[in-house]
Design an enzyme around this catalytic site. Sequence first.
Site, PDB file in Angstrom:
ATOM      1  N   CYS A  10       0.873  -1.176   0.000  1.00 50.19           N
ATOM      2  CA  CYS A  10       0.000   0.000   0.000  1.00 50.19           C
ATOM      3  C   CYS A  10       0.910   1.225   0.000  1.00 50.19           C
ATOM      4  O   CYS A  10       2.138   1.083  -0.009  1.00 50.19           O
ATOM      5  CB  CYS A  10      -1.012   0.001   1.147  1.00 50.19           C
ATOM      6  SG  CYS A  10      -0.348   0.148   2.806  1.00 50.19           S
ATOM      7  N   CYS A  84      -2.111   1.518  -4.308  1.00 49.72           N
ATOM      8  CA  CYS A  84      -0.873   2.202  -4.696  1.00 49.72           C
ATOM      9  C   CYS A  84      -0.801   2.438  -6.201  1.00 49.72           C
ATOM     10  O   CYS A  84       0.112   3.088  -6.695  1.00 49.72           O
ATOM     11  CB  CYS A  84       0.366   1.475  -4.197  1.00 49.72           C
ATOM     12  SG  CYS A  84       0.636  -0.140  -4.913  1.00 49.72           S
ATOM     13  N   CYS A  88       3.233   0.545  -8.269  1.00 48.23           N
ATOM     14  CA  CYS A  88       3.644  -0.847  -8.080  1.00 48.23           C
ATOM     15  C   CYS A  88       4.199  -1.398  -9.393  1.00 48.23           C
ATOM     16  O   CYS A  88       3.495  -1.409 -10.397  1.00 48.23           O
ATOM     17  CB  CYS A  88       2.460  -1.687  -7.635  1.00 48.23           C
ATOM     18  SG  CYS A  88       1.737  -1.117  -6.097  1.00 48.23           S
TER      19      CYS A  88
END
Length: 131
Positions: A10, A84, A88
């Site tokens: 996250c 996120c 990522c």
Amino acid sequence: MTRPTVLFVCVHNAGRSQMAAGFLQHLAGDRVDVLSAGSAPADQINPTAIEAMAEVGIDIAGEQPKVLTTESVQASDVVITMGCGDACPFYPGKRYEDWKLDDPAGQGIEAVRPIRDEIRSRVEALIASLG
């Protein structure tokens, strides 16, 4: 078979991903390797997340937010993202899941408990899917 590695990601690695990692470690034990990281890690774990997990007998107080690295993604079999987005990195051959969960940051314990319970049910389903 080798143990699968699961990475929870996250933004701040201070709430959702830490609670998920705590549940997976607690429920799966040594059957799974557990990692967590954040695209912009906070200075410390969210105290309300620590409190919510303590209520169900899981201590995450000793954890520290960690920065997301390409190495941690490459080392993982399953990557669970929690808000996120494009931060990522994506690698072919990995299993990706995006869990839409409210962010516990700045929330009181009454608001964090349902997030915690939703994370637990998703972790239980994840364990079942890993065999």
